[in-house]
Design a protein around this motif. Structure first.
Motif, PDB file in Angstrom:
ATOM      1  N   GLU A   1       3.805 -75.587 -13.982  1.00  0.00           N
ATOM      2  CA  GLU A   1       3.818 -74.909 -15.280  1.00  0.00           C
ATOM      3  C   GLU A   1       2.445 -74.326 -15.629  1.00  0.00           C
ATOM      4  O   GLU A   1       2.331 -73.197 -16.121  1.00  0.00           O
ATOM      5  CB  GLU A   1       4.240 -75.932 -16.352  1.00  0.00           C
ATOM      6  N   ASP A   2       1.389 -75.106 -15.336  1.00  0.00           N
ATOM      7  CA  ASP A   2       0.037 -74.632 -15.669  1.00  0.00           C
ATOM      8  C   ASP A   2      -0.277 -73.333 -14.929  1.00  0.00           C
ATOM      9  O   ASP A   2      -0.937 -72.442 -15.447  1.00  0.00           O
ATOM     10  CB  ASP A   2      -1.016 -75.682 -15.278  1.00  0.00           C
ATOM     11  N   GLU A   3       0.206 -73.269 -13.678  1.00  0.00           N
ATOM     12  CA  GLU A   3      -0.052 -72.092 -12.853  1.00  0.00           C
ATOM     13  C   GLU A   3       0.649 -70.862 -13.449  1.00  0.00           C
ATOM     14  O   GLU A   3       0.096 -69.766 -13.446  1.00  0.00           O
ATOM     15  CB  GLU A   3       0.478 -72.399 -11.442  1.00  0.00           C
ATOM     16  N   VAL A   4       1.853 -71.060 -13.983  1.00  0.00           N
ATOM     17  CA  VAL A   4       2.579 -69.934 -14.614  1.00  0.00           C
ATOM     18  C   VAL A   4       1.766 -69.423 -15.799  1.00  0.00           C
ATOM     19  O   VAL A   4       1.602 -68.218 -15.993  1.00  0.00           O
ATOM     20  CB  VAL A   4       3.981 -70.376 -15.101  1.00  0.00           C
ATOM     21  N   ARG A   5       1.207 -70.349 -16.562  1.00  0.00           N
ATOM     22  CA  ARG A   5       0.413 -69.952 -17.745  1.00  0.00           C
ATOM     23  C   ARG A   5      -0.894 -69.293 -17.301  1.00  0.00           C
ATOM     24  O   ARG A   5      -1.309 -68.287 -17.853  1.00  0.00           O
ATOM     25  CB  ARG A   5       0.076 -71.171 -18.618  1.00  0.00           C
ATOM     26  N   ARG A   6      -1.551 -69.928 -16.310  1.00  0.00           N
ATOM     27  CA  ARG A   6      -2.855 -69.414 -15.886  1.00  0.00           C
ATOM     28  C   ARG A   6      -2.729 -67.996 -15.334  1.00  0.00           C
ATOM     29  O   ARG A   6      -3.524 -67.119 -15.658  1.00  0.00           O
ATOM     30  CB  ARG A   6      -3.445 -70.354 -14.816  1.00  0.00           C
ATOM     31  N   LYS A   7      -1.685 -67.789 -14.533  1.00  0.00           N
ATOM     32  CA  LYS A   7      -1.488 -66.450 -13.962  1.00  0.00           C
ATOM     33  C   LYS A   7      -0.780 -65.530 -14.954  1.00  0.00           C
ATOM     34  O   LYS A   7      -0.660 -64.343 -14.720  1.00  0.00           O
ATOM     35  CB  LYS A   7      -0.672 -66.546 -12.670  1.00  0.00           C
ATOM     36  N   ASP A   8      -0.278 -66.123 -16.020  1.00  0.00           N
ATOM     37  CA  ASP A   8       0.428 -65.388 -17.074  1.00  0.00           C
ATOM     38  C   ASP A   8       1.576 -64.550 -16.511  1.00  0.00           C
ATOM     39  O   ASP A   8       1.707 -63.363 -16.819  1.00  0.00           O
ATOM     40  CB  ASP A   8      -0.569 -64.505 -17.852  1.00  0.00           C
ATOM     41  N   ILE A   9       2.388 -65.179 -15.687  1.00  0.00           N
ATOM     42  CA  ILE A   9       3.534 -64.475 -15.094  1.00  0.00           C
ATOM     43  C   ILE A   9       4.725 -64.617 -16.045  1.00  0.00           C
ATOM     44  O   ILE A   9       5.038 -65.730 -16.488  1.00  0.00           O
ATOM     45  CB  ILE A   9       3.923 -65.087 -13.719  1.00  0.00           C
ATOM     46  N   ARG A  10       5.360 -63.494 -16.359  1.00  0.00           N
ATOM     47  CA  ARG A  10       6.518 -63.558 -17.268  1.00  0.00           C
ATOM     48  C   ARG A  10       7.750 -62.918 -16.618  1.00  0.00           C
ATOM     49  O   ARG A  10       7.614 -62.103 -15.700  1.00  0.00           O
ATOM     50  CB  ARG A  10       6.181 -62.826 -18.567  1.00  0.00           C
ATOM     51  N   ILE A  11       8.900 -63.283 -17.158  1.00  0.00           N
ATOM     52  CA  ILE A  11      10.152 -62.727 -16.620  1.00  0.00           C
ATOM     53  C   ILE A  11      10.191 -61.243 -16.975  1.00  0.00           C
ATOM     54  O   ILE A  11       9.992 -60.875 -18.139  1.00  0.00           O
ATOM     55  CB  ILE A  11      11.367 -63.487 -17.211  1.00  0.00           C
ATOM     56  N   GLY A  12      10.397 -60.411 -15.971  1.00  0.00           N
ATOM     57  CA  GLY A  12      10.382 -58.952 -16.183  1.00  0.00           C
ATOM     58  C   GLY A  12       9.113 -58.312 -15.645  1.00  0.00           C
ATOM     59  O   GLY A  12       9.026 -57.086 -15.513  1.00  0.00           O
ATOM     60  N   ASP A  13       8.116 -59.134 -15.316  1.00  0.00           N
ATOM     61  CA  ASP A  13       6.854 -58.596 -14.797  1.00  0.00           C
ATOM     62  C   ASP A  13       7.012 -58.007 -13.401  1.00  0.00           C
ATOM     63  O   ASP A  13       7.825 -58.493 -12.603  1.00  0.00           O
ATOM     64  CB  ASP A  13       5.805 -59.728 -14.703  1.00  0.00           C
TER      65      ASP A  13
ATOM     66  N   PRO B   1       8.461 -74.413 -10.756  1.00  0.00           N
ATOM     67  CA  PRO B   1       9.000 -73.119 -11.199  1.00  0.00           C
ATOM     68  C   PRO B   1       9.017 -72.138 -10.025  1.00  0.00           C
ATOM     69  O   PRO B   1       8.055 -72.058  -9.268  1.00  0.00           O
ATOM     70  CB  PRO B   1       7.999 -72.650 -12.264  1.00  0.00           C
ATOM     71  N   VAL B   2      10.139 -71.454  -9.884  1.00  0.00           N
ATOM     72  CA  VAL B   2      10.298 -70.503  -8.776  1.00  0.00           C
ATOM     73  C   VAL B   2      10.690 -69.149  -9.361  1.00  0.00           C
ATOM     74  O   VAL B   2      11.606 -69.072 -10.180  1.00  0.00           O
ATOM     75  CB  VAL B   2      11.407 -70.988  -7.808  1.00  0.00           C
ATOM     76  N   ALA B   3       9.985 -68.115  -8.942  1.00  0.00           N
ATOM     77  CA  ALA B   3      10.323 -66.771  -9.424  1.00  0.00           C
ATOM     78  C   ALA B   3      11.468 -66.228  -8.581  1.00  0.00           C
ATOM     79  O   ALA B   3      11.398 -66.246  -7.356  1.00  0.00           O
ATOM     80  CB  ALA B   3       9.102 -65.868  -9.319  1.00  0.00           C
ATOM     81  N   ARG B   4      12.531 -65.793  -9.243  1.00  0.00           N
ATOM     82  CA  ARG B   4      13.625 -65.103  -8.538  1.00  0.00           C
ATOM     83  C   ARG B   4      13.276 -63.619  -8.587  1.00  0.00           C
ATOM     84  O   ARG B   4      13.060 -63.057  -9.664  1.00  0.00           O
ATOM     85  CB  ARG B   4      14.968 -65.338  -9.234  1.00  0.00           C
ATOM     86  N   LEU B   5      13.218 -63.024  -7.402  1.00  0.00           N
ATOM     87  CA  LEU B   5      12.657 -61.672  -7.300  1.00  0.00           C
ATOM     88  C   LEU B   5      13.691 -60.657  -6.839  1.00  0.00           C
ATOM     89  O   LEU B   5      14.656 -61.017  -6.147  1.00  0.00           O
ATOM     90  CB  LEU B   5      11.526 -61.686  -6.263  1.00  0.00           C
TER      91      LEU B   5
END
Ligand code: 5U1
Length: 678
Positions: free
Chosen positions: A369-381, A347-351
């Motif tokens: 995917e686990d890292e996205v959940r662990r860091k709780d990064i969401r689109i719009g953050d 997963p790559v964040a487009r910034l």
């Protein structure tokens, strides 16, 4: 060594004092000199002997006993400590002009027409601390706080092995306030986060946060388990000793009495000396064992420092020259996935574009995917993005206060966005993968081809990522073997190509046919087989056929190969398509001498150096020979392609040109450090 049988109180006291002394000497040799004097096992024995003595005879316990380093009962809270002399902060310089202006202010302030000598040091990315020594014994440690009042963290600081509990001098000052920085080395930070991960505990965002979190523990036993370090750089109150005449003399004195000071310091003259130091440290920053966020310049002579005085809470005699920030805040517009050469889905964040350390960043990895959940990064953050050295930028954390109600969670796709094959994730892996393989999935194909031609694999110069993209997108190649079938016209007709570049690529492909076995194995891109494993396989088996035919048991006999790697190698060669690829490559003319081990890699290969001016110790010829022995090239003139300019005294126009082009400038010490650390 067994503990002696001691029954008289006087003997016990003597033994405890001896043990204390030996343990202190060892801590100094280990942490400060980086040169342990006795094995760890001996240290442990002596330590437990002292501990047992103190338990049986508590009157033997002293404030500077090494047993204090293990931490004690948790505190209900930290007490406040008022600093006897305020802990100042530093003014900042960001651009070269700010440094020139600082030097001018200093010269104006001193009414000096001569150039000023400055002590130059690193600006550690840690926590400022005051250590109070009374008659040579550490009695208190306090954080900086607001500069006037800090928190009493003595129990925690006692657990830091690098901080002496007793100064190594027969004539300690009555009172000495040592100022410096507590920090965590990068390797220790990585180990701590690995432990946190295993324990399911929260990971720290960076070494600075880890150091701060470790130091601000009410339970000092937790601090004792964290590898904290310390560098001394300043002084507060001093009674009963004469203040050294210079900043450099102060740090030499600190080193003499057992305090850790950083070796990367210098005394330089004038603004040009400051800027050279900044350039040199910038060049070696990523090779340091710890994070720094800039350098610090201080007028070296203490009498001059005193006459310059202060503005608000910062001294006029010093300034910090900061590197461009390597962390920045921006917003996540979307989270997409990227497909790697082994099918790994990242997963790559487009910034929204943000400048991090002078580079515009629009994408940052979220790893899996686990890292996205662990860091709780969401689109719009709104997120903090970090870039360190050559590493791909990553999303560190989101900013909770700035999370809008409209954020959306990332959903892992079920199909590969490139080839439509199913995305699968085995139970034991954190990574999801595209099941298409290189034959079906163009992303995997491109990745495999880019890996095949890369410098450490087949080293096909001039065949870059963009060319591979075009060749795959136009269906001109599918496997690495197709590269060797490419003709001049096909290449010359591609975008951004011409006759000359097409010829160069063909020549590079031809040259790559003569290789060594280890490189060829590595180039195949077998999962889990990195350069080191490929070399071990080549060394062990000597011939490719032997590797291809080896059973898992035979593979397990190779150093560096465990069950996962052995099974990956077996699976690779069990696939007839891979065997066919190897045969096609051999048929295309790729060859090597069997049973030949590749020479050591040259760490400076591909780097160009320009030497200018007189180097103080090394002659120019000796410096050139050392660079060439490390695989580097020495050129006569500076251009955009120059990697480093090594400047000695009376360096002339080449130095100016290097400064204009922003090329890393090293002095002799910087060159030696670079070659050594490489
Ligand atoms: N190396 C170094 N870091 N540092 C930070 N020296 C140094 N000096 C400081 C600070 C805050 O302050 C004094 C000059 C006031």
């Amino acid at each position: 060594m067994t503990a002696p049988d001691i029954s008289s109180p006087a003997d016990r006291r003597l033994r405890a004092a001896w043990l204390t002394d030996v343990l202190h000497r060892h801590a100094h040799a280990y942490y400060v000199l980086d040169n342990p004097s006795i094995p760890d096992s001996e240290y442990d024995k002596l330590f437990s002997e002292l501990q047992s003595l103190e338990i049986a005879h508590p009157e033997l316990m002293t404030a500077d006993s090494p047993t204090q380093r293990v931490g004690g009962m948790p505190l209900p809270q930290f007490d406040q400590v008022r600093h006897s002399v305020p802990m100042l902060s530093l003014a900042n310089a960001f651009a070269d002009e700010d440094v020139v202006a600082f030097d001018k202010r200093v010269r104006d302030g001193l009414a000096s027409i001569d150039e000023v000598d400055y002590a130059t040091e690193l600006k550690f990315d840690g926590l400022a601390i005051n250590l109070r020594y009374e008659d040579g014994i550490l009695v208190q440690a306090a954080t900086r706080g607001d500069g006037l009042t800090g928190e009493n963290v003595t129990a925690n600081i006692r657990t830091v092995g690098a901080i002496p509990l007793r100064l190594r001098t027969a004539h300690p000052p009555k009172i000495l306030d040592v100022r410096g920085e507590v920090l965590m080395f990068k390797a220790d930070f990585a180990r701590l986060n690995a432990r946190q991960r295993e324990a399911g505990a929260k990971e720290f965002a960076n070494p600075r946060n880890a150091a701060a979190g470790s130091l601000r523990q009410l339970d000092s036993r937790i601090t004792a388990g964290r590898a904290l370090r310390f560098f001394a750089y300043g002084i507060g109150m001093l009674e009963g000793a004469e203040l050294p005449a210079t900043q450099c003399g102060l740090l030499d004195w600190y080193a003499e009495i057992g305090l850790p000071v950083c070796h990367e310091r210098a005394v330089v003259r004038g603004a040009s000396g400051l800027l050279d130091y900044f350039g040199r440290i910038g060049g070696m920053r990523s090779s340091l064992a710890y994070d720094i966020d800039g350098v610090v310049y201080k007028v070296n002579r203490v009498d001059q420092q005193q006459s310059l005085g202060f503005v608000s809470r910062a001294p006029r005699f010093a300034t910090a020259h900061k590197f461009p920030a390597e962390e920045a805040m921006t917003q996540v517009q979307d989270i997409e996935v990227q497909v790697g050469r082994t099918g790994a889905i990242t997963p790559v964040a487009r910034l929204i574009a943000v400048s991090v350390g002078g580079v515009s960043v629009t994408n940052a990895t979220l790893h899996n995917e686990d890292e996205v959940r662990r860091k709780d990064i969401r689109i719009g953050d709104t997120v903090i993005v970090r870039r360190a050295g050559d590493v791909i930028p990553e999303v560190v954390s989101y900013v909770p206060e700035l999370r809008p109600a409209t954020v959306r969670e990332f959903v892992m796709p079920t199909c590969c966005p490139i080839c439509g094959s199913a995305i699968v994730r085995s139970e034991e892996e954190a990574i999801a993968r595209c099941s298409g393989g290189a034959l079906r999935c163009a992303a995997q194909r491109k990745g495999a081809l880019m890996h095949f031609v890369s410098r450490r694999a087949m080293d096909v110069e001039g065949l870059g990522d963009q060319l591979i993209e075009q060749l795959v997108d136009k269906n001109l190649i599918t496997t690495p073997a197709d590269l060797y079938k490419l003709g001049f016209t096909t290449l010359a007709e591609l975008e951004r190509m011409a006759a000359k570049s097409a010829q160069n690529v063909l020549a590079a492909l031809e040259a790559s046919k003569s290789t060594v076995l280890a490189r060829f194995i590595y180039a195949l891109g077998i999962r889990h087989v990195g350069e080191a494993t490929a070399k071990e396989l080549a060394r062990h088996f000597g011939k490719l056929d032997a590797v291809m035919e080896a059973s898992e048991e035979q593979l397990l006999e190779v150093a560096d190969v465990g069950p996962v790697v052995a099974s990956a190698i077996r699976n690779y060669f069990a696939d007839p398509l891979n065997v066919e690829l190897v045969e096609q490559l051999r048929a295309a003319g790729i060859h090597w001498v069997e049973n030949q081990v590749e020479n050591q890699p040259k760490p400076m290969a591909g780097k160009t150096f320009v030497l200018t001016g007189t180097l103080p110790n090394l002659g120019r010829d000796a410096a050139a020979a050392m660079i060439e022995a490390a695989g580097g090239k020495v050129a006569g003139s500076v251009s955009k392609k120059t990697s480093y300019v090594v400047a000695g005294e009376e360096a002339g126009s080449k130095l100016l040109k290097a400064q204009e082009l922003g090329i890393t400038i090293l002095d002799e010490a910087g060159l030696l450090h670079l070659l050594e650390s490489a």
